[in-house]
Structure formats: structure tokens, C-alpha cells
Write a protein that holds these residues in place. Structure first.
Motif, mmCIF file in Angstrom:
data_model
loop_
_atom_site.group_PDB
_atom_site.id
_atom_site.type_symbol
_atom_site.label_atom_id
_atom_site.label_comp_id
_atom_site.label_asym_id
_atom_site.label_seq_id
_atom_site.Cartn_x
_atom_site.Cartn_y
_atom_site.Cartn_z
ATOM 1 N N SER A 1 0.701 -1.077 -0.086
ATOM 2 C CA SER A 1 0.281 0.496 -0.169
ATOM 3 C C SER A 1 1.593 1.501 -0.060
ATOM 4 C CB SER A 1 -0.865 0.007 1.042
ATOM 5 O OG SER A 1 -1.480 1.138 1.306
ATOM 6 N N TYR B 1 -1.518 6.197 0.391
ATOM 7 C CA TYR B 1 -2.754 7.432 0.082
ATOM 8 C C TYR B 1 -2.836 7.442 1.289
ATOM 9 C CZ TYR B 1 0.576 7.135 -4.062
ATOM 10 O OH TYR B 1 1.280 7.492 -5.038
ATOM 11 N N ARG C 1 -5.558 10.478 -1.550
ATOM 12 C CA ARG C 1 -6.451 8.633 -2.262
ATOM 13 C C ARG C 1 -7.665 8.644 -3.307
ATOM 14 N NH1 ARG C 1 -10.177 5.419 0.976
ATOM 15 N NH2 ARG C 1 -9.798 3.144 0.796
ATOM 16 N N SER D 1 -7.556 2.938 -5.076
ATOM 17 C CA SER D 1 -6.263 2.283 -4.140
ATOM 18 C C SER D 1 -6.789 0.634 -5.295
ATOM 19 C CB SER D 1 -6.622 2.342 -2.676
ATOM 20 O OG SER D 1 -6.287 1.509 -2.124
ATOM 21 N N GLU E 1 -7.235 -1.463 -2.684
ATOM 22 C CA GLU E 1 -7.834 -1.449 -2.284
ATOM 23 C C GLU E 1 -9.203 -2.141 -3.220
ATOM 24 O OE1 GLU E 1 -12.219 1.101 -1.451
ATOM 25 O OE2 GLU E 1 -9.995 1.686 -0.500
#
Length: 145
Positions: free
Chosen positions: A111, A114, A119, A124, A127
Motif C-alpha cells: 500500500s 495515500y 487517495r 487504490s 483496496e
């Protein structure tokens, strides 16, 4: 002997330092580099970008450059024995689909850390992979700077 020793592990890479560290982590967890597949997902070409319009830029040429760059980066960081693939499309979806199609048993993804507006603006990949992955996913968080 760890739980994921000898199991199929997927590591997405954008060739950042954090993704190269994730590859090293995956090799340590798997205890065998042959169990690790590293995947780089290229965003689709925009049909109106100058390189496409004038015929000089293709996915095949981009793939060649990525393979060459991966070889150089892996040598520089002493990463050996892993499989490497390139894909074209939405990174989060393509990675989840690749994991499903190849019976991947663990995804290890960095990751970039951010938060807030950055973000939201950048999205992402981690995500999206978490949301769509068919297997356990380990997100390696980066320390805040």
C-alpha cells in the motif's frame, strides 16, 4: 515451515521500492521463488493518444519494454526464480481475475499509504484487489513520511 510455504503467491508490481520489497517478502513467505508470480498491469492505451494515432505505440511494444525493465530491476535487487507476467486493463480487477484463473492462494500487495484527497483522486489498487480477490490478501503498509 509456514502455512504458505509452497503455495501459489501473487505479487503485483509497479516497480516502486515498496513493490520490490513485497516481492522479497513473498519469496521469504513461500520459501521458494518458483511459487511466486509477479504481475505488472498496464493501463489500456487511449485510442486518441499521439503514440497510438501515429502507429508507434502498441501493447506488444509496451510489453517488451516492461519485460526488459523487469529483468533489469530484478537483477539490481537480486530477485531470482519468480514468474513474471504483464496484463492490460484495470489493475484491481485484472489482478483479482488473474488470481482466480491461476488458483493463487495468497496475494501480497504494498500500500502506498495515500490518505484523504490523494487517495480519492488516485484510487487504490490495493483496496480494489481486497474487494475482488478470491483468496487471502496481505497488504504491506508503508510507514508515514
Amino acid at each position: 515451515m509456514g502455512y504458505f510455504q509452497g503455495k501459489k503467491i501473487l505479487v503485483p508490481t509497479d516497480f516502486s521500492e515498496s513493490s520490490l520489497n513485497a516481492i522479497t517478502t513473498a519469496i521469504q513467505i513461500a520459501e521458494d521463488p518458483a511459487s511466486v508470480t509477479v504481475v505488472h498491469v498496464m493501463v489500456p492505451l487511449d485510442m486518441v493518444s499521439p503514440g497510438v494515432l501515429f502507429g508507434g505505440l502498441t501493447n506488444e511494444k509496451r510489453t517488451e519494454h516492461v519485460l526488459e525493465y523487469a529483468k533489469e530491476e530484478f537483477e539490481k535487487h537480486q530477485i531470482e526464480g519468480v514468474a513474471f507476467e504483464t496484463l492490460v486493463g484495470d489493475p484491481g480487477i485484472k489482478l483479482a481475475d488473474f488470481a482466480k484463473d491461476n488458483e493463487i492462494e495468497l496475494i501480497i500487495i504494498p500500500s502506498h499509504g495515500y490518505t484523504g484527497i490523494a487517495r480519492l483522486a488516485l484510487g487504490s489498487v490495493a483496496e480494489r484487489v481486497l474487494r475482488h480477490a478470491p483468496c487471502p490478501t496481505l497488504v504491506l503498509r508503508q510507514p508515514k513520511k
